[in-house]
Design a protein around this motif. Structure first.
Motif, PDB file in Angstrom:
ATOM      1  N   GLY A 225       0.752  -1.240   0.000  1.00 13.44           N
ATOM      2  CA  GLY A 225       0.000   0.000   0.000  1.00 13.44           C
ATOM      3  C   GLY A 225       0.782   1.289   0.000  1.00 13.44           C
ATOM      4  N   SER A 226       2.109   1.253  -0.040  1.00  8.78           N
ATOM      5  CA  SER A 226       2.900   2.477   0.020  1.00  8.78           C
ATOM      6  C   SER A 226       2.725   3.330  -1.231  1.00  8.78           C
ATOM      7  N   VAL A 227       2.677   4.650  -1.058  1.00  4.52           N
ATOM      8  CA  VAL A 227       2.628   5.533  -2.220  1.00  4.52           C
ATOM      9  C   VAL A 227       3.946   5.505  -2.982  1.00  4.52           C
ATOM     10  N   SER A 228       5.007   5.012  -2.356  1.00  4.05           N
ATOM     11  CA  SER A 228       6.304   4.929  -3.033  1.00  4.05           C
ATOM     12  C   SER A 228       6.354   3.763  -4.008  1.00  4.05           C
ATOM     13  N   GLY A 229       5.804   2.621  -3.610  1.00  3.56           N
ATOM     14  CA  GLY A 229       5.818   1.454  -4.481  1.00  3.56           C
ATOM     15  C   GLY A 229       5.942   0.158  -3.711  1.00  3.56           C
ATOM     16  N   GLY A 230       6.031  -0.936  -4.445  1.00  4.42           N
ATOM     17  CA  GLY A 230       6.159  -2.245  -3.811  1.00  4.42           C
ATOM     18  C   GLY A 230       7.485  -2.421  -3.111  1.00  4.42           C
ATOM     19  N   VAL A 231       8.538  -1.846  -3.697  1.00  9.23           N
ATOM     20  CA  VAL A 231       9.878  -1.820  -3.117  1.00  9.23           C
ATOM     21  C   VAL A 231      10.312  -0.372  -2.997  1.00  9.23           C
ATOM     22  N   ASP A 233      13.919   1.317  -1.704  1.00 11.38           N
ATOM     23  CA  ASP A 233      15.258   1.219  -1.123  1.00 11.38           C
ATOM     24  C   ASP A 233      15.866   2.613  -1.110  1.00 11.38           C
ATOM     25  N   VAL A 234      16.259   3.077   0.072  1.00 12.50           N
ATOM     26  CA  VAL A 234      16.571   4.492   0.257  1.00 12.50           C
ATOM     27  C   VAL A 234      17.915   4.706   0.948  1.00 12.50           C
ATOM     28  N   PHE A 254       9.087  -0.389  -8.261  1.00 14.42           N
ATOM     29  CA  PHE A 254      10.296  -0.045  -7.510  1.00 14.42           C
ATOM     30  C   PHE A 254      10.402   1.466  -7.361  1.00 14.42           C
ATOM     31  N   MET A 255      10.851   1.914  -6.174  1.00  9.60           N
ATOM     32  CA  MET A 255      11.272   3.292  -5.976  1.00  9.60           C
ATOM     33  C   MET A 255      12.668   3.241  -5.380  1.00  9.60           C
ATOM     34  N   PHE A 256      13.613   3.863  -6.073  1.00  9.74           N
ATOM     35  CA  PHE A 256      15.002   3.844  -5.612  1.00  9.74           C
ATOM     36  C   PHE A 256      15.464   5.252  -5.265  1.00  9.74           C
ATOM     37  N   VAL A 276      10.834   4.013 -10.386  1.00 11.79           N
ATOM     38  CA  VAL A 276      10.931   5.446 -10.136  1.00 11.79           C
ATOM     39  C   VAL A 276      12.266   5.718  -9.456  1.00 11.79           C
ATOM     40  N   ILE A 277      13.027   6.641 -10.009  1.00  5.52           N
ATOM     41  CA  ILE A 277      14.325   7.018  -9.452  1.00  5.52           C
ATOM     42  C   ILE A 277      14.181   8.420  -8.879  1.00  5.52           C
ATOM     43  N   ARG A 278      14.296   8.523  -7.571  1.00  4.81           N
ATOM     44  CA  ARG A 278      13.948   9.778  -6.909  1.00  4.81           C
ATOM     45  C   ARG A 278      15.051  10.825  -7.016  1.00  4.81           C
ATOM     46  N   SER A 279      16.308  10.400  -7.048  1.00  5.62           N
ATOM     47  CA  SER A 279      17.419  11.347  -7.070  1.00  5.62           C
ATOM     48  C   SER A 279      18.297  11.108  -8.285  1.00  5.62           C
TER      49      SER A 279
END
Length: 294
Positions: A225-231, A233-234, A254-256, A276-279
């Protein structure tokens, strides 16, 4: 690659209904004893299911079509102002907390929390009344009354917490945690996940933080349920995912936002976004992956 989609979840629920007490655990699994680089520790769950969900289907709901409201507060279910995660599940489907941001702004009160009114909810959304009663609109893929209503535990418990280095975890399923299915914090290295399943957790299915180094193989991450994604890693994490399957997670597969990541031969489907690549400083390598929105 495992065969997933809805049948896998139904098989899991059927398995739980059979009452295999030795396989169903109702409290988090916390792993604190690792090994060495030469001889990693191994935790083989042999099909163990960590299910933290509380079945509230039988509550005396006030039913108005596809909007159901509890008659007063439910035990262990206080209002949650965090819209990052899902706070209810209908069978496998996450139900998200929704706030009325315009109404909050108009009050002029800092940090004021006003939930979207029951009539304003979209399918798969929820909120709380001023007296603490919870209400929700059934997801569009579910017929009202034909599905289990599941409450995650109060607080932010994760299903599996890995608090050591040099460990292989295999054949474990984590579902209905309030936080992550598999949660790894700290300076942990040599983490390896094999054939794990992370289904219907409030936040991410798998999430590595700080300077975690982790490799994930042949695993399935779905309906989280995260708005970031299933994975997600931060921080300065370094992770790889190989031969994994991700589907029906909120937003992305994925959100990395960590240091570097590699995704290889993964199947992604029923996701609005794949990676999704945040940075711009994050290094992400991809090869052999497939992504279909349906």
């Amino acid at each position: 690659m495992m065969c997933s989609f809805l049948p896998s979840f139904c098989l899991l629920i059927a398995f739980a209904a059979l009452g295999h007490a030795q396989e169903i655990q109702r409290k988090p699994l916390v792993l604190t004893k690792g090994g060495t680089p030469e001889q990693p520790a191994v935790f083989d769950g042999k099909g163990m299911v960590i299910d933290l969900g509380i079945d509230i289907t039988g509550h005396d709901w006030l039913k108005d079509g596809d909007v159901w409201t509890s008659r007063g507060p439910l035990k262990g279910y206080p209002p949650v102002d965090d819209t990052q995660r899902a706070c209810m599940f209908i069978d496998e489907a996450p139900v998200r907390v929704t706030r009325d941001r315009d109404a909050e702004k108009k009050t002029g009160v800092a940090k004021k929390v006003i939930y979207a009114a029951p009539k304003a909810l979209q399918p798969g959304q929820m909120g709380w009344t001023e007296d603490g009663s919870v209400y929700f609109r059934w997801p569009k893929e579910k017929k009202p009354g034909e599905g289990r209503v599941i409450q995650p535990p109060a607080g932010l418990a994760s299903g599996v917490v890995i608090a050591c280095s040099h460990i292989t975890v295999r054949n474990v399923t984590a579902i209905h945690a309030a936080n992550d299915g598999f949660n790894i914090h700290g300076a942990r290295i040599g983490i390896r996940l094999e054939n794990v399943k992370a289904f219907s957790n409030g936040d991410e299915g798998i999430s590595a933080h700080e300077t975690v180094q982790m490799d994930v193989f042949d695993s399935e991450i779905a309906w989280n349920g995260s708005v970031s994604g299933g994975v997600a890693d931060v921080n300065d994490s370094v992770t790889t995912y190989t031969n994994c399957e991700l589907h029906h997670n909120v937003n992305a597969a994925f959100m990395f936002d960590g240091k570097s990541h590699r995704v290889t031969n993964c199947r992604i489907h029923h996701q609005d976004k794949d990676i999704v690549i945040r940075s711009p400083d994050v290094v992400v390598e991809q090869s052999g992956n497939t992504w279909t929105k349906e």
